[in-house]
Design a protein around this motif. Structure first.
Motif, PDB file in Angstrom:
ATOM      1  N   ILE A  83       0.835  -1.206   0.000  1.00  0.00           N
ATOM      2  CA  ILE A  83       0.000   0.000   0.000  1.00  0.00           C
ATOM      3  C   ILE A  83       0.871   1.259   0.000  1.00  0.00           C
ATOM      4  CG2 ILE A  83      -1.681   1.333   1.334  1.00  0.00           C
ATOM      5  CD1 ILE A  83      -2.853  -1.326   2.297  1.00  0.00           C
ATOM      6  N   LEU A  84       1.935   1.245   0.796  1.00  0.00           N
ATOM      7  CA  LEU A  84       2.832   2.402   0.851  1.00  0.00           C
ATOM      8  C   LEU A  84       3.540   2.617  -0.483  1.00  0.00           C
ATOM      9  CD1 LEU A  84       4.453   1.853   4.378  1.00  0.00           C
ATOM     10  CD2 LEU A  84       2.533   3.345   3.800  1.00  0.00           C
ATOM     11  N   GLU A  85       3.930   1.524  -1.126  1.00  0.00           N
ATOM     12  CA  GLU A  85       4.594   1.620  -2.433  1.00  0.00           C
ATOM     13  C   GLU A  85       3.657   2.188  -3.485  1.00  0.00           C
ATOM     14  OE1 GLU A  85       7.715   1.099  -5.215  1.00  0.00           O
ATOM     15  OE2 GLU A  85       7.757   0.878  -3.029  1.00  0.00           O
ATOM     16  N   LYS A  86       2.399   1.804  -3.407  1.00  0.00           N
ATOM     17  CA  LYS A  86       1.413   2.284  -4.382  1.00  0.00           C
ATOM     18  C   LYS A  86       1.000   3.729  -4.111  1.00  0.00           C
ATOM     19  CE  LYS A  86      -0.476  -0.183  -7.032  1.00  0.00           C
ATOM     20  NZ  LYS A  86      -0.208  -0.547  -8.435  1.00  0.00           N
ATOM     21  N   THR A  87       1.171   4.187  -2.885  1.00  0.00           N
ATOM     22  CA  THR A  87       0.721   5.536  -2.514  1.00  0.00           C
ATOM     23  C   THR A  87       1.842   6.284  -1.791  1.00  0.00           C
ATOM     24  OG1 THR A  87      -0.227   4.606  -0.485  1.00  0.00           O
ATOM     25  CG2 THR A  87      -1.715   4.899  -2.363  1.00  0.00           C
ATOM     26  N   PRO A  88       2.928   6.599  -2.485  1.00  0.00           N
ATOM     27  CA  PRO A  88       4.072   7.250  -1.825  1.00  0.00           C
ATOM     28  C   PRO A  88       3.746   8.623  -1.248  1.00  0.00           C
ATOM     29  CG  PRO A  88       4.309   7.294  -4.217  1.00  0.00           C
ATOM     30  CD  PRO A  88       3.162   6.372  -3.917  1.00  0.00           C
ATOM     31  N   ASP A  89       2.696   9.255  -1.756  1.00  0.00           N
ATOM     32  CA  ASP A  89       2.295  10.561  -1.239  1.00  0.00           C
ATOM     33  C   ASP A  89       1.130  10.463  -0.255  1.00  0.00           C
ATOM     34  OD1 ASP A  89       4.212  11.921  -2.806  1.00  0.00           O
ATOM     35  OD2 ASP A  89       2.884  11.827  -4.553  1.00  0.00           O
ATOM     36  N   GLY A  90       0.780   9.252   0.131  1.00  0.00           N
ATOM     37  CA  GLY A  90      -0.324   9.060   1.069  1.00  0.00           C
ATOM     38  C   GLY A  90      -0.032   9.709   2.411  1.00  0.00           C
ATOM     39  N   PRO A  91      -1.060  10.062   3.170  1.00  0.00           N
ATOM     40  CA  PRO A  91      -0.872  10.803   4.424  1.00  0.00           C
ATOM     41  C   PRO A  91      -0.100  10.045   5.497  1.00  0.00           C
ATOM     42  CG  PRO A  91      -3.144  10.062   4.202  1.00  0.00           C
ATOM     43  CD  PRO A  91      -2.484   9.827   2.879  1.00  0.00           C
ATOM     44  N   LEU A  92      -0.090   8.713   5.446  1.00  0.00           N
ATOM     45  CA  LEU A  92       0.595   7.929   6.470  1.00  0.00           C
ATOM     46  C   LEU A  92       1.879   7.283   5.970  1.00  0.00           C
ATOM     47  CD1 LEU A  92      -2.442   6.261   8.268  1.00  0.00           C
ATOM     48  CD2 LEU A  92      -1.361   8.457   8.706  1.00  0.00           C
ATOM     49  N   THR A  93       2.321   7.662   4.763  1.00  0.00           N
ATOM     50  CA  THR A  93       3.588   7.172   4.224  1.00  0.00           C
ATOM     51  C   THR A  93       4.723   8.044   4.750  1.00  0.00           C
ATOM     52  OG1 THR A  93       2.519   6.433   2.180  1.00  0.00           O
ATOM     53  CG2 THR A  93       4.909   6.682   2.137  1.00  0.00           C
ATOM     54  N   PRO A  94       5.737   7.469   5.420  1.00  0.00           N
ATOM     55  CA  PRO A  94       6.878   8.277   5.876  1.00  0.00           C
ATOM     56  C   PRO A  94       7.562   8.947   4.681  1.00  0.00           C
ATOM     57  CG  PRO A  94       6.912   6.099   6.888  1.00  0.00           C
ATOM     58  CD  PRO A  94       5.867   6.047   5.813  1.00  0.00           C
ATOM     59  N   LYS A  95       8.006  10.181   4.890  1.00  0.00           N
ATOM     60  CA  LYS A  95       8.481  10.972   3.760  1.00  0.00           C
ATOM     61  C   LYS A  95       9.991  11.119   3.682  1.00  0.00           C
ATOM     62  CE  LYS A  95       4.297  11.800   2.295  1.00  0.00           C
ATOM     63  NZ  LYS A  95       3.473  11.143   3.313  1.00  0.00           N
ATOM     64  N   ASP A  96      10.749  10.632   4.663  1.00  0.00           N
ATOM     65  CA  ASP A  96      12.211  10.703   4.580  1.00  0.00           C
ATOM     66  C   ASP A  96      12.816   9.473   5.244  1.00  0.00           C
ATOM     67  OD1 ASP A  96      12.487  11.204   7.454  1.00  0.00           O
ATOM     68  OD2 ASP A  96      11.876  13.265   7.023  1.00  0.00           O
ATOM     69  N   THR A  97      14.132   9.345   5.124  1.00  0.00           N
ATOM     70  CA  THR A  97      14.819   8.146   5.605  1.00  0.00           C
ATOM     71  C   THR A  97      14.619   7.930   7.097  1.00  0.00           C
ATOM     72  OG1 THR A  97      16.504   8.318   3.876  1.00  0.00           O
ATOM     73  CG2 THR A  97      17.052   6.996   5.808  1.00  0.00           C
ATOM     74  N   LYS A  98      14.784   8.984   7.892  1.00  0.00           N
ATOM     75  CA  LYS A  98      14.632   8.847   9.341  1.00  0.00           C
ATOM     76  C   LYS A  98      13.233   8.382   9.696  1.00  0.00           C
ATOM     77  CE  LYS A  98      15.019  11.394  13.701  1.00  0.00           C
ATOM     78  NZ  LYS A  98      15.337  12.691  14.346  1.00  0.00           N
ATOM     79  N   ALA A  99      12.227   9.017   9.106  1.00  0.00           N
ATOM     80  CA  ALA A  99      10.842   8.641   9.406  1.00  0.00           C
ATOM     81  C   ALA A  99      10.549   7.216   8.956  1.00  0.00           C
ATOM     82  CB  ALA A  99       9.878   9.617   8.740  1.00  0.00           C
ATOM     83  N   ARG A 100      11.073   6.830   7.792  1.00  0.00           N
ATOM     84  CA  ARG A 100      10.840   5.459   7.303  1.00  0.00           C
ATOM     85  C   ARG A 100      11.433   4.432   8.262  1.00  0.00           C
ATOM     86  NH1 ARG A 100      11.558   7.949   2.229  1.00  0.00           N
ATOM     87  NH2 ARG A 100      13.806   7.563   2.236  1.00  0.00           N
TER      88      ARG A 100
END
Length: 249
Positions: A83-100
């Motif tokens: 789901i995260l791969e399909k929606t990289p801009d989704g509201p709950l997708t981490p946006k940087d390396t640290k967050a991921r």
């Protein structure tokens, strides 16, 4: 989010196979709702459907996601990653390396909590009797003498719950951020929410809640409760919150 069968002529949808209960699949349903992923719900045999997960599921377990790309996923972490791969801009997708990295770290912590507390407690509540590593769930040695050494199994589970939630509290306090991976909510916070809310609201956990006294099962973990409450205020999460009150486990 649509979760019904596809209308003829519509584009193909992923098929999400899961039980009509709260469990590991709930975080996936909520993540799909947050990220606008449309899917077809498939119920297994014995629960209103025909899907035989022992034979058809990749790992013989649920949840399962049959993707539109032609492959099936039988692990909840893999489904979340999809789901995260399909929606990289989704509201709950981490946006940087640290967050991921921090989100994955917290997610795996929650997965352990689910595996070693929520799932065994589910077996106690449902009186499951399958052997292997969950043998200790039968707390009456008269019913099965070989389990006598596990007569205090429920107490052991309570201790494990307190230890794990205490560690999560320390982790959140040390981070000093609004959510477990930073100042933005991620899928890992959603999993914390589903774990906490299961214990707080599901009917089967009433005896466990009572055993914790007036302070409740999350005594000493205010940041855990605060985080779960913030996630629960999200519009799409709040809209689905009633399932916890309805579910026994």
């Amino acid at each position: 989010m649509g979760a019904g069968a596809s209308v003829e002529g519509d584009a193909p949808k992923p098929k999400f196979i899961y039980l009509p209960v709260v469990g590991r699949g709930e975080q996936i349903r909520l993540l799909a709702a947050e990220h606008g992923i449309d899917y077809e719900t498939v119920l297994p045999a014995g629960f209103g459907g025909e899907y035989n997960w022992a034979e058809q599921a990749p790992h013989g377990t649920l949840p399962v996601l049959e993707t539109t790309e032609g492959f099936a996923l039988g692990d909840s972490a893999a489904i979340v990653d999809y789901i995260l791969e399909k929606t990289p801009d989704g509201p709950l997708t981490p946006k940087d390396t640290k967050a991921r990295c921090l989100a994955k770290d917290a997610w795996n912590f929650c997965n352990d909590y689910y595996s070693f507390f929520l799932s065994p407690m589910h077996d106690v509540i449902m009186n499951h009797a399958e052997p292997h590593w969950r043998q200790g769930r039968n707390t009456d040695p008269r019913a099965n003498p070989e389990h006598e050494k596990h007569a205090d199994f429920l107490s052991e589970l309570k201790t494990l719950h307190s230890q794990r939630m205490g560690r999560l509290q320390k982790k959140l306090a040390a981070a000093g951020t609004a959510f477990c991976a930073g100042d933005e909510c991620t899928y890992a916070d959603l999993f914390i929410y589903t774990c906490v809310t299961t214990v707080q609201k599901c009917g089967g956990f009433a005896a466990f809640r009572e055993s914790c006294g007036e302070e409740g099962p999350f005594a000493g973990c205010p940041m855990v409760l605060e985080l779960a409450a913030k996630v629960g205020e999200r519009e799409k999460v709040a809209a689905a919150a009633g399932i916890f009150d309805q579910a026994p486990v």
